[in-house]
Structure formats: structure tokens, C-alpha cells
Write a protein that holds these residues in place. Structure first.
Motif, PDB file in Angstrom:
ATOM      1  N   ILE A  16      23.051 -31.054 -59.876  1.00 39.95           N
ATOM      2  CA  ILE A  16      22.567 -32.439 -59.939  1.00 39.95           C
ATOM      3  C   ILE A  16      21.134 -32.494 -60.430  1.00 39.95           C
ATOM      4  CG2 ILE A  16      21.967 -34.447 -58.530  1.00 39.95           C
ATOM      5  CD1 ILE A  16      24.392 -33.622 -56.729  1.00 39.95           C
ATOM      6  N   SER A  21      21.589 -36.003 -63.079  1.00 42.01           N
ATOM      7  CA  SER A  21      22.682 -36.966 -63.156  1.00 42.01           C
ATOM      8  C   SER A  21      23.833 -36.516 -62.264  1.00 42.01           C
ATOM      9  CB  SER A  21      23.173 -37.097 -64.599  1.00 42.01           C
ATOM     10  OG  SER A  21      24.423 -37.741 -64.673  1.00 42.01           O
ATOM     11  N   PHE A  22      24.336 -37.432 -61.431  1.00 44.96           N
ATOM     12  CA  PHE A  22      25.522 -37.126 -60.643  1.00 44.96           C
ATOM     13  C   PHE A  22      26.744 -37.011 -61.546  1.00 44.96           C
ATOM     14  CE2 PHE A  22      22.978 -38.732 -57.078  1.00 44.96           C
ATOM     15  CZ  PHE A  22      23.335 -37.848 -56.072  1.00 44.96           C
ATOM     16  N   ARG A  23      26.801 -37.870 -62.563  1.00 49.41           N
ATOM     17  CA  ARG A  23      27.971 -37.885 -63.444  1.00 49.41           C
ATOM     18  C   ARG A  23      28.101 -36.579 -64.213  1.00 49.41           C
ATOM     19  NH1 ARG A  23      28.557 -38.792 -68.617  1.00 49.41           N
ATOM     20  NH2 ARG A  23      26.385 -39.519 -68.838  1.00 49.41           N
ATOM     21  N   ALA A  26      28.955 -33.751 -61.904  1.00 52.23           N
ATOM     22  CA  ALA A  26      30.353 -33.854 -61.486  1.00 52.23           C
ATOM     23  C   ALA A  26      31.285 -33.306 -62.562  1.00 52.23           C
ATOM     24  CB  ALA A  26      30.686 -35.314 -61.185  1.00 52.23           C
ATOM     25  N   PRO A  33      31.703 -38.128 -59.022  1.00 46.44           N
ATOM     26  CA  PRO A  33      30.326 -38.454 -58.651  1.00 46.44           C
ATOM     27  C   PRO A  33      30.191 -38.918 -57.202  1.00 46.44           C
ATOM     28  CG  PRO A  33      30.812 -39.313 -60.823  1.00 46.44           C
ATOM     29  CD  PRO A  33      32.113 -38.815 -60.259  1.00 46.44           C
ATOM     30  N   LEU A  36      30.149 -35.925 -54.897  1.00 45.31           N
ATOM     31  CA  LEU A  36      28.848 -35.256 -54.931  1.00 45.31           C
ATOM     32  C   LEU A  36      27.807 -36.045 -54.149  1.00 45.31           C
ATOM     33  CD1 LEU A  36      28.320 -33.866 -58.557  1.00 45.31           C
ATOM     34  CD2 LEU A  36      28.955 -32.652 -56.495  1.00 45.31           C
ATOM     35  N   SER A  37      27.804 -37.351 -54.328  1.00 44.44           N
ATOM     36  CA  SER A  37      26.840 -38.190 -53.611  1.00 44.44           C
ATOM     37  C   SER A  37      27.024 -38.054 -52.103  1.00 44.44           C
ATOM     38  CB  SER A  37      27.004 -39.651 -54.039  1.00 44.44           C
ATOM     39  OG  SER A  37      26.081 -40.472 -53.357  1.00 44.44           O
ATOM     40  N   ARG A  54      16.897 -41.219 -55.735  1.00 42.41           N
ATOM     41  CA  ARG A  54      18.005 -41.844 -56.450  1.00 42.41           C
ATOM     42  C   ARG A  54      17.598 -43.227 -56.957  1.00 42.41           C
ATOM     43  NH1 ARG A  54      19.797 -39.250 -51.957  1.00 42.41           N
ATOM     44  NH2 ARG A  54      21.692 -37.975 -52.054  1.00 42.41           N
TER      45      ARG A  54
END
Length: 301
Positions: A16, A21-23, A26, A33, A36-37, A54
Motif C-alpha cells: 500500500i 494506493s489501496f487499489r 490490491a 481494496p 486491504l482497508s 488516508r
């Protein structure tokens, strides 16, 4: 602190922050995502410290997160190398091979070495990151780097390939029709030159050599670019004199769209090298790539 994050948690955190980026993280990890969050919020809550800032558009490490990542990267890398070493007792090499290279070097590899490597080692995933800047390959998690020999750090093992390199000063016939052709590097100061901005923000100083005499010129010009292929295209359009690698100039020279000038001031220099740290275990995947690279080099000799 009694709670210890799992290896999956730590891998997710590193991905991350690296991708910001979470996307994207992921996609790399094969998770959603939202998963992961949730993992990160649970990890932060149980550790009792905030690791990520965030926003709706981005994510970045906090000061605590940066400290964790700095110490975590070499640990994860060593673990990957340890698992790779154990895997060598098995059969076909597998895993991911990460190489940092200039775009020109990547194009050279795509001609022969990469297709042969992927055909021969289908279990290896080859991840090539092209950048103009010279990076710390160990600190940024790469197995190897590829650059001109003169740019390779002295403490690295280097494997040369592709022969010698050469930079050329080039201009279009139309430009030279209206401007007197330069005879010495100093003459460039009276020309429109297409300048190159380095990743550091500094302008590249053009370097020439003849019979042991080295000359460095700070050229001037109305156009500054940050990509050598764009410089060659600008020269083709008659916008001035560019100084680019011969590999880039070659097709335009062959078609007559440009002419090289100051040829006797543009000697060959040591060419491309694949380099890697010699004090660490060399992954099986990298040894396989070097084997293919040297095979292709012998065939091209």
C-alpha cells in the motif's frame, strides 16, 4: 506490545505504501481494496498507532509508518531471498524477477533476451521498471539494474552486453541548410540546441572527446525536453541540434531525415551493463536471466 502483525498484514502494508494506493496494492496482492482497508484498520487498532494517512484520492505513510517501512523492506526482501534459495532445491526456477532499467535498455532487451527468457522460464514473472533516474536497487527492492557502464556503482557486479555505446550530435538537413555546421563543440554555443533535463531537474551538459581532449559544453536553446526520443524527433523537425544515443538516432540517419555532426568528437564509450549486489544471495531467477543475456550476446557476436 503483545500483538504482532502477521506476514500477510506486513506485506499488505508495504504494498500500500509503495503504490500509495489501496487499489494498486490490491491488484498486486489479488485482494479487494476493501479487504486491504479492513486489514490495515485492524492492524493499526491492535498496534495502537496510526500508520497511514488516508484521503479520498491517496494514501501515504505516517511518520510511524515510514519508520516501519524502512525497517520492514530489507526483512521482507531477505525473506524472499531465503525462500528463493530453498526453492532452488526444486525444479524449474519460479517467482518474480524485478529489474530497474532505462527505457533504451529495456528496448534492447525486448529485441531478443526477454522473449527467449520468457519462453525458457515460463514460471518466472519478469517485472521491468523503466526510469531515467538512477535508483538504489537494493533499497527499492530490485534484483538488478541496467544502465551504462559509467553509471554503475563501484560496489556492484556488472555484466556487460550490447556492445559499446555512442552519443551523437544530430540535426536535420533543413536546419543545417540555414545554419553553419559546427566544427568544434564550442561552435554549439552559436546554435539552437535541444536540451535535456535530467530527473534531478538539472540540464544535461554535453560531453565530447577527441584525441584525449575532453570538452563539456553547456548549450543553449529555446526547447528543453526530458526524453531522448523526443529530442531526436525534434531534431528531425528542424528545431535544432540534439545530442542523443546512437541507437535512437540510427533509423533517422538511415532514412536521411537527420545528419550527424561533430562525428570526430563523439567516440564510443562502454555500453550497457546489468548489475547487482555481490554481497547478497543471487536469486535463481536472476542467474537464469544472466545466462540468457550472455547467450544472446554470444549469438550476436
Amino acid at each position: 506490545m503483545s500483538y504482532r502483525p502477521t506476514l500477510d498484514d506486513l506485506n499488505a502494508f508495504a504494498a500500500i505504501v509503495t503504490h500509495r494506493s489501496f487499489r494498486k496494492a490490491a491488484g498486486e496482492l489479488g485482494l479487494s481494496p476493501s479487504t486491504l482497508s479492513h486489514m490495515m484498520r485492524n492492524m493499526e487498532a491492535r498496534m495502537g498507532v496510526r500508520l497511514l494517512h488516508r484521503t479520498t484520492r491517496s494514501v501515504a505513510a505516517t511518520e510511524a509508518g515510514e519508520m516501519l517501512l524502512d525497517r520492514l523492506k530489507p526483512v521482507l526482501r531477505d525473506l524472499e531471498l531465503a525462500l528463493d534459495a530453498v526453492g532452488e532445491f526444486g525444479g524449474q526456477p519460479s517467482g518474480t524477477l524485478r529489474i530497474n532499467a532505462s527505457e533504451i535498455a529495456a528496448r534492447v532487451l525486448l529485441n531478443a533476451a526477454i522473449p527467449l527468457f520468457l519462453e525458457r522460464y515460463p514460471e518466472i514473472s519478469l517485472d521491468i521498471v523503466t526510469e531515467n533516474r538512477l535508483v538504489d536497487i537494493v533499497g527499492e527492492g530490485f534484483d538488478a539494474g541496467i544502465r551504462l557502464r559509467e553509471s554503475v556503482p563501484l560496489d556492484m557486479i556488472a555484466v556487460e552486453f550490447g556492445g559499446e555505446a555512442r552519443f551523437l550530435a544530430i540535426a536535420s538537413p533543413a536546419y543545417l541548410k540555414d545554419h553553419k555546421q559546427p566544427k568544434t563543440p564550442e561552435d554549439l554555443k552559436r546554435h539552437r540546441c535541444i536540451r535535456l533535463r535530467m530527473p534531478s531537474g538539472k540540464l544535461y551538459r554535453w560531453e565530447f572527446e577527441k584525441h584525449g581532449q575532453e570538452v563539456t559544453v553547456e548549450v543553449s536553446g529555446a526547447l528543453t525536453l526530458d526524453h531522448v526520443e523526443l529530442m531526436a524527433e525534434a531534431a528531425v523537425k528542424g528545431l535544432g541540434i540534439a545530442y542523443v544515443p546512437e541507437r535512437i538516432a540510427r533509423p533517422y540517419l538511415a532514412s536521411g531525415e537527420i545528419i550527424s555532426v561533430l562525428d570526430d568528437w563523439c567516440p564510443s564509450i562502454p555500453g550497457l551493463c546489468l548489475y547487482y549486489p555481490g554481497h547478497r544471495h543471487v536469486p535463481q531467477s536472476l542467474r537464469a536471466f544472466i545466462s540468457v543475456l550472455t547467450e544472446v550476446e554470444r549469438q550476436g557476436a
